[in-house]
Design a protein around this motif. Structure first.
Motif, mmCIF file in Angstrom:
data_model
loop_
_atom_site.group_PDB
_atom_site.id
_atom_site.type_symbol
_atom_site.label_atom_id
_atom_site.label_comp_id
_atom_site.label_asym_id
_atom_site.label_seq_id
_atom_site.Cartn_x
_atom_site.Cartn_y
_atom_site.Cartn_z
ATOM 1 N N LEU A 29 46.718 96.490 63.422
ATOM 2 C CA LEU A 29 47.853 95.731 62.869
ATOM 3 C C LEU A 29 47.827 94.289 63.384
ATOM 4 O O LEU A 29 46.832 93.598 63.235
ATOM 5 N N CYS A 30 48.932 93.858 64.014
ATOM 6 C CA CYS A 30 48.974 92.490 64.532
ATOM 7 C C CYS A 30 49.132 92.491 66.062
ATOM 8 O O CYS A 30 49.680 91.556 66.647
ATOM 9 N N PHE A 31 48.638 93.546 66.713
ATOM 10 C CA PHE A 31 48.779 93.661 68.158
ATOM 11 C C PHE A 31 48.047 92.554 68.916
ATOM 12 O O PHE A 31 48.349 92.288 70.071
ATOM 13 N N SER A 32 47.062 91.915 68.268
ATOM 14 C CA SER A 32 46.340 90.816 68.918
ATOM 15 C C SER A 32 46.803 89.453 68.423
ATOM 16 O O SER A 32 46.204 88.431 68.761
ATOM 17 N N GLY A 82 56.894 90.702 64.917
ATOM 18 C CA GLY A 82 55.711 90.029 65.440
ATOM 19 C C GLY A 82 54.453 90.872 65.466
ATOM 20 O O GLY A 82 53.349 90.342 65.303
ATOM 21 N N CYS A 83 54.600 92.184 65.676
ATOM 22 C CA CYS A 83 53.427 93.043 65.908
ATOM 23 C C CYS A 83 53.082 93.976 64.754
ATOM 24 O O CYS A 83 51.930 94.422 64.656
ATOM 25 N N CYS A 84 54.048 94.304 63.921
ATOM 26 C CA CYS A 84 53.845 95.387 62.955
ATOM 27 C C CYS A 84 53.658 94.919 61.514
ATOM 28 O O CYS A 84 53.400 95.741 60.626
ATOM 29 N N LYS A 85 53.779 93.644 61.280
ATOM 30 C CA LYS A 85 53.569 93.096 59.938
ATOM 31 C C LYS A 85 52.874 91.736 60.065
ATOM 32 O O LYS A 85 52.929 91.116 61.123
ATOM 33 N N PRO A 86 52.224 91.258 59.003
ATOM 34 C CA PRO A 86 51.594 89.937 59.076
ATOM 35 C C PRO A 86 52.645 88.825 59.022
ATOM 36 O O PRO A 86 53.772 89.039 58.581
#
Length: 270
Positions: A213-216, A171-175
């Motif tokens: 990254l995808c933290f948001s 969920g957080c580290c890749k798109p």
């Protein structure tokens, strides 16, 4: 002759008092070692738990062994409130974790996570900007994505797609898989002519910057909730076992309290 229930309550509370010492010491140690928002958040509940266990166990120990009825009454009152609180929390934990699961994706070893799949109560907690900023800080400090990048850095795109990633990693580290970005490294993806950025708002949120990254992304929030859901269910099961133990100890404490009252009444008549 001293009553068995008093001895048992005294012994149990002596053990609890001994246990509270390293817990309190650990909380104080954390308060001096804290370098991040996560560690500063953790120290307070640990210290409170240590002090709570120490005070309650002392009340039970002195009340049972020295026949001080008011201390034993205080101990039983706290125990009753603790049993009530744990019962409510256990029911609540099962209620808010009954929804949500990772979505299986074709030809992928990992799952995708959608925020809308989880309970409204949990969604509100992570959608709060203040809460999420603290959580993002914790995720960054924990190096969940930097460790992820190092672990799979040598993977080809075919190999990467077969990896069994954790909810937070996915969920957080890749798109999101919806974006159809081109894989370069686990945390480095490029938009191409076939990318579908508008299909998922997370696609526009993604950034190759290791600090972003995808933290948001909503997928990151969903990954966190899936992690919380799994942990809360384990805690809820342990709470059921702990509740049974607490009820038994509370029953023994009630016997000790009754013994104290009988003994005090006997000596008052002498």
């Amino acid at each position: 002759m001293f009553r068995v229930s008093n001895n048992l309550v005294g012994l149990l509370n002596l053990l609890t008092f001994v246990l509270s010492i390293p817990i309190l010491a650990g909380g104080i140690w954390l308060s001096h070692q804290a370098n991040s928002e996560c560690e500063r958040w953790l120290e307070k509940p640990v210290i409170v738990l240590g002090v709570f266990l120490m005070v309650v166990s002392l009340a039970g120990l002195v009340g049972a062994c020295c026949k001080v009825s008011w201390l034993l009454w205080f101990y039983l009152l706290v125990m009753f409130l603790l049993i009530l609180l744990l019962t409510v929390f256990t029911i609540f934990a099962f209620a808010v974790t009954n929804k949500g699961a990772g979505e299986v994706v074709s030809n992928r070893g990992y799952k995708e996570y959608r925020l809308g799949d989880y309970s409204n109560w949990l969604q509100k907690r992570v959608n709060n900007t203040k809460n999420w900023n603290k959580i993002k800080s914790c995720l960054h400090d924990s190096k969940v994505c930097s460790d992820f990048a190092n672990k799979y850095v040598n993977d080809s795109v075919t190999k990467f797609y077969t990896e069994n990633l954790s909810a937070l990693q996915s969920g957080c580290c890749k798109p999101s898989n919806d974006c159809n970005f081109a894989y370069l490294t686990p945390t480095n993806w490029n938009e191409t002519s076939t990318s579908t950025v508008d299909s998922n708002p997370d696609c526009k949120t993604w950034d190759n910057d290791p600090a972003v990254l995808c933290f948001s992304c909503e997928s990151c929030k969903a990954g966190l909730l899936d992690n919380i859901k799994s942990n809360w269910k384990k805690v809820a099961v342990l709470n059921v076992i702990f509740l049974v133990i607490l009820i038994i100890v509370y029953s023994v404490g009630c016997c000790a309290f009754r013994n104290n009252r009988k003994d005090n009444a006997y000596w008052n008549r002498q």
